[in-house]
Design a protein around this motif. Structure first.
Motif, PDB file in Angstrom:
ATOM      1  N   VAL A  49       7.185 -26.124  -3.228  1.00  0.00           N
ATOM      2  CA  VAL A  49       7.211 -24.027  -3.337  1.00  0.00           C
ATOM      3  C   VAL A  49       8.328 -24.281  -4.297  1.00  0.00           C
ATOM      4  O   VAL A  49       9.151 -24.233  -3.625  1.00  0.00           O
ATOM      5  CB  VAL A  49       6.390 -23.694  -2.431  1.00  0.00           C
ATOM      6  CG1 VAL A  49       6.987 -22.291  -2.923  1.00  0.00           C
ATOM      7  CG2 VAL A  49       5.121 -24.212  -1.526  1.00  0.00           C
ATOM      8  N   ALA A  50       7.751 -23.415  -5.185  1.00  0.00           N
ATOM      9  CA  ALA A  50       9.259 -23.063  -6.089  1.00  0.00           C
ATOM     10  C   ALA A  50      10.007 -21.853  -5.053  1.00  0.00           C
ATOM     11  O   ALA A  50       9.561 -21.760  -4.115  1.00  0.00           O
ATOM     12  CB  ALA A  50       8.720 -22.188  -7.910  1.00  0.00           C
ATOM     13  N   ALA A  51      11.076 -21.585  -5.952  1.00  0.00           N
ATOM     14  CA  ALA A  51      12.128 -20.984  -5.159  1.00  0.00           C
ATOM     15  C   ALA A  51      12.462 -20.323  -6.005  1.00  0.00           C
ATOM     16  O   ALA A  51      12.193 -19.794  -7.457  1.00  0.00           O
ATOM     17  CB  ALA A  51      13.144 -21.531  -4.488  1.00  0.00           C
ATOM     18  N   GLY A  52      13.367 -18.993  -5.236  1.00  0.00           N
ATOM     19  CA  GLY A  52      14.026 -18.225  -5.786  1.00  0.00           C
ATOM     20  C   GLY A  52      13.359 -16.947  -7.095  1.00  0.00           C
ATOM     21  O   GLY A  52      12.342 -16.127  -6.265  1.00  0.00           O
ATOM     22  N   ILE A  53      13.372 -16.514  -7.982  1.00  0.00           N
ATOM     23  CA  ILE A  53      12.455 -15.489  -8.361  1.00  0.00           C
ATOM     24  C   ILE A  53      11.365 -16.451  -8.845  1.00  0.00           C
ATOM     25  O   ILE A  53      10.651 -15.343  -9.490  1.00  0.00           O
ATOM     26  CB  ILE A  53      13.056 -15.140  -9.789  1.00  0.00           C
ATOM     27  CG1 ILE A  53      13.126 -16.497 -10.995  1.00  0.00           C
ATOM     28  CG2 ILE A  53      14.279 -14.248 -10.124  1.00  0.00           C
ATOM     29  CD1 ILE A  53      13.879 -15.914 -13.174  1.00  0.00           C
ATOM     30  N   LEU A  54      11.254 -17.600  -9.142  1.00  0.00           N
ATOM     31  CA  LEU A  54       9.453 -18.154  -8.760  1.00  0.00           C
ATOM     32  C   LEU A  54       9.326 -18.359  -7.793  1.00  0.00           C
ATOM     33  O   LEU A  54       8.183 -18.868  -7.708  1.00  0.00           O
ATOM     34  CB  LEU A  54      10.239 -20.356  -9.562  1.00  0.00           C
ATOM     35  CG  LEU A  54      10.626 -19.664 -11.358  1.00  0.00           C
ATOM     36  CD1 LEU A  54      10.465 -21.054 -11.513  1.00  0.00           C
ATOM     37  CD2 LEU A  54       9.282 -18.520 -12.080  1.00  0.00           C
ATOM     38  N   GLN A  55       9.772 -17.903  -6.745  1.00  0.00           N
ATOM     39  CA  GLN A  55       8.685 -17.754  -5.243  1.00  0.00           C
ATOM     40  C   GLN A  55       8.102 -17.328  -4.427  1.00  0.00           C
ATOM     41  O   GLN A  55       7.543 -16.101  -5.350  1.00  0.00           O
ATOM     42  CB  GLN A  55      10.079 -17.475  -4.202  1.00  0.00           C
ATOM     43  CG  GLN A  55       9.082 -17.406  -2.371  1.00  0.00           C
ATOM     44  CD  GLN A  55      10.235 -16.055  -2.200  1.00  0.00           C
ATOM     45  OE1 GLN A  55      10.896 -15.557  -1.892  1.00  0.00           O
ATOM     46  NE2 GLN A  55      10.241 -17.240  -0.135  1.00  0.00           N
ATOM     47  N   PRO A  56       6.684 -17.187  -4.293  1.00  0.00           N
ATOM     48  CA  PRO A  56       5.535 -17.444  -4.525  1.00  0.00           C
ATOM     49  C   PRO A  56       5.271 -16.156  -3.427  1.00  0.00           C
ATOM     50  O   PRO A  56       5.256 -16.598  -2.768  1.00  0.00           O
ATOM     51  CB  PRO A  56       4.072 -18.705  -4.315  1.00  0.00           C
ATOM     52  CG  PRO A  56       4.696 -18.959  -3.988  1.00  0.00           C
ATOM     53  CD  PRO A  56       6.242 -18.713  -4.393  1.00  0.00           C
ATOM     54  N   ARG A  57       4.490 -15.196  -4.171  1.00  0.00           N
ATOM     55  CA  ARG A  57       4.728 -13.895  -2.790  1.00  0.00           C
ATOM     56  C   ARG A  57       2.515 -13.756  -2.509  1.00  0.00           C
ATOM     57  O   ARG A  57       1.442 -14.201  -3.074  1.00  0.00           O
ATOM     58  CB  ARG A  57       4.838 -12.803  -3.465  1.00  0.00           C
ATOM     59  CG  ARG A  57       5.869 -12.496  -3.349  1.00  0.00           C
ATOM     60  CD  ARG A  57       6.703 -11.887  -5.103  1.00  0.00           C
ATOM     61  NE  ARG A  57       6.228 -10.335  -4.464  1.00  0.00           N
ATOM     62  CZ  ARG A  57       7.988  -9.977  -3.743  1.00  0.00           C
ATOM     63  NH1 ARG A  57       8.535 -10.295  -4.127  1.00  0.00           N
ATOM     64  NH2 ARG A  57       7.809  -8.511  -3.580  1.00  0.00           N
ATOM     65  N   VAL A  58       1.914 -14.123  -1.655  1.00  0.00           N
ATOM     66  CA  VAL A  58       1.604 -13.577  -0.462  1.00  0.00           C
ATOM     67  C   VAL A  58       1.030 -12.246   0.822  1.00  0.00           C
ATOM     68  O   VAL A  58       1.782 -12.096   1.364  1.00  0.00           O
ATOM     69  CB  VAL A  58       0.742 -14.808   0.034  1.00  0.00           C
ATOM     70  CG1 VAL A  58       1.432 -15.268   0.779  1.00  0.00           C
ATOM     71  CG2 VAL A  58      -0.788 -14.769   1.049  1.00  0.00           C
ATOM     72  N   ALA A  59       0.380 -11.905   0.396  1.00  0.00           N
ATOM     73  CA  ALA A  59      -0.759 -10.499   1.092  1.00  0.00           C
ATOM     74  C   ALA A  59      -1.992 -11.143   1.967  1.00  0.00           C
ATOM     75  O   ALA A  59      -3.315 -11.229   1.373  1.00  0.00           O
ATOM     76  CB  ALA A  59      -0.499  -9.321   0.300  1.00  0.00           C
ATOM     77  N   LEU A  60      -1.589 -10.955   3.224  1.00  0.00           N
ATOM     78  CA  LEU A  60      -2.689 -11.292   4.292  1.00  0.00           C
ATOM     79  C   LEU A  60      -2.487 -10.173   4.754  1.00  0.00           C
ATOM     80  O   LEU A  60      -2.482  -9.132   5.668  1.00  0.00           O
ATOM     81  CB  LEU A  60      -2.167 -12.291   5.123  1.00  0.00           C
ATOM     82  CG  LEU A  60      -1.449 -14.010   4.403  1.00  0.00           C
ATOM     83  CD1 LEU A  60       0.278 -13.740   4.415  1.00  0.00           C
ATOM     84  CD2 LEU A  60      -1.826 -14.542   4.639  1.00  0.00           C
ATOM     85  N   GLY A  61      -4.335  -9.352   5.287  1.00  0.00           N
ATOM     86  CA  GLY A  61      -5.172  -8.928   5.788  1.00  0.00           C
ATOM     87  C   GLY A  61      -6.290  -9.706   7.089  1.00  0.00           C
ATOM     88  O   GLY A  61      -6.980 -10.150   6.055  1.00  0.00           O
ATOM     89  N   TYR A  62      -6.794  -8.995   7.867  1.00  0.00           N
ATOM     90  CA  TYR A  62      -6.574  -7.851   8.522  1.00  0.00           C
ATOM     91  C   TYR A  62      -6.247  -8.022   9.874  1.00  0.00           C
ATOM     92  O   TYR A  62      -6.950  -9.168  10.519  1.00  0.00           O
ATOM     93  CB  TYR A  62      -7.047  -6.225   8.074  1.00  0.00           C
ATOM     94  CG  TYR A  62      -7.498  -5.884   6.818  1.00  0.00           C
ATOM     95  CD1 TYR A  62      -6.921  -6.038   5.935  1.00  0.00           C
ATOM     96  CD2 TYR A  62      -8.658  -7.162   6.700  1.00  0.00           C
ATOM     97  CE1 TYR A  62      -7.165  -5.719   4.564  1.00  0.00           C
ATOM     98  CE2 TYR A  62      -9.156  -6.922   4.780  1.00  0.00           C
ATOM     99  CZ  TYR A  62      -7.878  -5.985   4.408  1.00  0.00           C
ATOM    100  OH  TYR A  62      -8.382  -5.944   2.845  1.00  0.00           O
ATOM    101  N   GLY A  63      -5.047  -7.929  10.485  1.00  0.00           N
ATOM    102  CA  GLY A  63      -5.442  -7.851  12.260  1.00  0.00           C
ATOM    103  C   GLY A  63      -4.569  -8.672  12.959  1.00  0.00           C
ATOM    104  O   GLY A  63      -3.841 -10.125  12.497  1.00  0.00           O
ATOM    105  N   ALA A  64      -4.324  -8.695  14.269  1.00  0.00           N
ATOM    106  CA  ALA A  64      -3.583  -9.901  15.248  1.00  0.00           C
ATOM    107  C   ALA A  64      -3.595  -9.491  16.918  1.00  0.00           C
ATOM    108  O   ALA A  64      -4.092  -8.506  16.707  1.00  0.00           O
ATOM    109  CB  ALA A  64      -2.030  -9.498  14.513  1.00  0.00           C
ATOM    110  N   CYS A  65      -3.629 -10.568  17.399  1.00  0.00           N
ATOM    111  CA  CYS A  65      -3.959 -10.288  19.144  1.00  0.00           C
ATOM    112  C   CYS A  65      -3.177 -10.801  19.381  1.00  0.00           C
ATOM    113  O   CYS A  65      -2.377 -12.032  19.259  1.00  0.00           O
ATOM    114  CB  CYS A  65      -5.207 -10.179  19.313  1.00  0.00           C
ATOM    115  SG  CYS A  65      -5.283 -11.969  18.447  1.00  0.00           S
ATOM    116  N   HIS A  66      -2.980 -10.932  21.397  1.00  0.00           N
ATOM    117  CA  HIS A  66      -2.466 -11.726  21.488  1.00  0.00           C
ATOM    118  C   HIS A  66      -3.192 -13.019  22.178  1.00  0.00           C
ATOM    119  O   HIS A  66      -4.777 -12.672  22.743  1.00  0.00           O
ATOM    120  CB  HIS A  66      -1.827 -10.935  23.111  1.00  0.00           C
ATOM    121  CG  HIS A  66      -0.488 -10.618  23.665  1.00  0.00           C
ATOM    122  ND1 HIS A  66       0.437 -11.884  23.106  1.00  0.00           N
ATOM    123  CD2 HIS A  66      -0.520  -9.303  23.068  1.00  0.00           C
ATOM    124  CE1 HIS A  66       1.796 -11.139  23.692  1.00  0.00           C
ATOM    125  NE2 HIS A  66       1.265  -9.621  23.175  1.00  0.00           N
TER     126      HIS A  66
END
Length: 490
Positions: A49-66
């Protein structure tokens, strides 16, 4: 093995068959294991995986639990199983619980069910906490996938309402959104009933290690972090948006009246959230265990036509294919399907969803399907799409499957086995005798086909199956995330 599938009857076929048979075993075990491991590791190390300014970005939904992990056969008592194992969409009594568990246990199939009886659920948790070896950890598709992306070098935005206690399980570098200011959150609890291969439950024997998940959620079915997530998405500007956790809506008792369908409204907001992203942001939907047909049909109109990618296991593959093709739920499927069967189902799903893309006038089209099974990883991508490095992604997903289930980064050959045969058909179509031959020194097989008028690449990688399973829950989330890690380039 790269290139097109080989036709039976050719000289090359005969040579490769003889080579594969010779390579298969010696007196001390399966000698394919070492070359398979070395080549999978080589593919992984050559693709970072690329680093620095080329680091990819991921947004994940939804929720969490124990997640509360407990040994299934210690918590459940076979004497309470009255009658034959049986499938239920939701669980309300102890008898239904035992019948439902036994139904999936005897198939070695993963399952996730809502328990509508809150008192019974609380009593079961209290009983589980008295057993030895129970343990707490964070759960939910989005958090587990988020941690995998973080480990692999991505920048991560996670949408989930969580207490401070639950947030402590998440690395500090992961940005969490969902709570209102100073909001006190009561975390949902999922009970993860694990069992190992060949474990006994009365007269039944588990054909493979797996888990049965029970929940009584209040937050997650409402996708309570969705709005906050939407506020942060524009600034975060992800390269990849992951939609998961929608199975928490399955059989949840949403209050309905003539004028309002809250579940449909929430799913419409999910659709709008996907549509609000630029086409350069790839969207992935993570399937799960669903039994509510109405919910599944809603997903086929409100979510699936709007994503670039879908990920699932063999049970979810069969279920999604059945819903798309026949409008029916498939509750349980073969826990170790033939490669040809899985590939045919992937092709059907690809063609049907691509048709839905056109019907809904959506510019975003399905260009990727990832199916993970006990024995192999199969990834289908459209050639010249935004998905890259399919071969390496299949290899990484395979390695992650072993590492997660064995709960160890190191891959010990004495804890590995292969279930993939020396060759496999690429389809169940009797008029097509195309086969791929498994070469241990080049274990990831890739070839091209034409589907829906476009060229696709299909890659199949064998899994070095962990023979001493330590973790089963969360395996699919880690595998799916690992498959995505190498396929997105900023």
């Amino acid at each position: 093995m790269a290139g097109a599938p080989v036709k039976l009857g050719s000289v090359l076929s005969i040579c490769v068959v003889l080579y594969a048979v010779y390579f298969r075993k010696n007196d001390v075990g399966d000698i394919r294991l070492s070359p398979v491991k070395e080549h999978l590791l080589h593919l992984e190390s050559e693709n970072q995986v690329a680093a620095g300014i080329l680091q990819p970005r991921v947004a994940l939904g939804y929720g969490a639990c124990h997640d509360l992990f407990v040994n299934a056969t210690s918590l459940l008592d076979y004497k309470y199983l009255k009658g034959a194992p049986e499938h239920f969409n939701e669980i309300s009594t102890n008898e239904e619980f035992h019948k439902s568990f036994a139904y999936f246990f005897k198939h070695g199939a993963a399952a996730e069910r809502f328990m509508s009886n809150s008192k019974l659920y609380d009593d079961l948790i209290e009983k589980a906490l008295k057993l030895p070896d129970t343990r707490w950890t964070i759960g939910g598709n989005a958090p587990l996938m988020a941690r995998r992306f973080h480990v692999e070098g991505w920048k991560v935005l996670l949408a989930a309402k969580m207490s401070d206690k639950l947030k402590a399980y998440i690395p500090n570098d992961i940005q969490i959104v969902g709570n209102a200011d100073k909001e006190e959150v009561k975390d949902d609890i999922h009970m993860i009933l694990e069992y190992k291969a060949d474990e006994k439950f009365g007269i039944y024997t588990a054909p493979r290690a797996n888990r049965y998940i029970m929940h009584n959620d209040e937050n997650n079915p409402l996708l309570s972090s969705l709005e906050k997530f939407g506020e942060y998405l524009p600034e975060f500007n992800p390269n990849l948006l992951v939609i998961s956790g929608l199975q928490m809506m399955d059989n949840y008792p949403f209050k309905k009246d003539d004028a309002k369908d809250l579940r449909a409204e929430r799913l419409d907001l999910v659709k709008e959230q996907i549509l609000s992203q630029p086409l350069t942001t790839l969207a992935h939907f993570e399937m799960a265990s669903y039994v509510d047909l109405d919910l599944l049909l809603q997903l086929t109109t409100k979510v699936l036509p709007y994503v670039d990618s879908v990920g699932m296991n063999e049970q979810e593959l069969s279920n999604l294919c059945s819903v798309l093709e026949y409008g029916e739920v498939s509750v349980v499927a073969d826990s170790n399907p033939r490669v040809a069967t899985a590939l045919d189902q992937m092709r059907k799903i690809f063609n049907i969803i691509r048709l839905k893309n056109k019907e809904h006038g959506n510019k975003r089209k399905l260009t990727r399907i990832h199916v993970h099974t006990l024995a192999y990883q199969a990834i289908l991508t459209v050639k010249n799409s935004n998905w890259k490095r399919t071969k390496a992604a299949a290899a990484k997903a395979s390695l992650t499957a072993h590492r997660h289930v064995c709960n160890n980064q190191n891959i010990a050959l004495d804890k590995c086995k292969l279930l993939l045969d020396d060759s496999f058909s690429t389809t169940t179509d009797n008029d097509n005798n195309s086969r791929v031959f498994f070469e241990p020194s080049k274990p990831v097989a890739c070839w091209e086909e034409e589907l829906d008028g476009v060229n696709v690449e299909i890659c199949v990688a064998p899994v070095l199956i962990c023979t001493e399973a330590q973790l089963t829950a969360g395996a699919g989330d880690n595998i799916s995330a690992a498959g995505l890690v190498l396929q997105v380039e900023k």
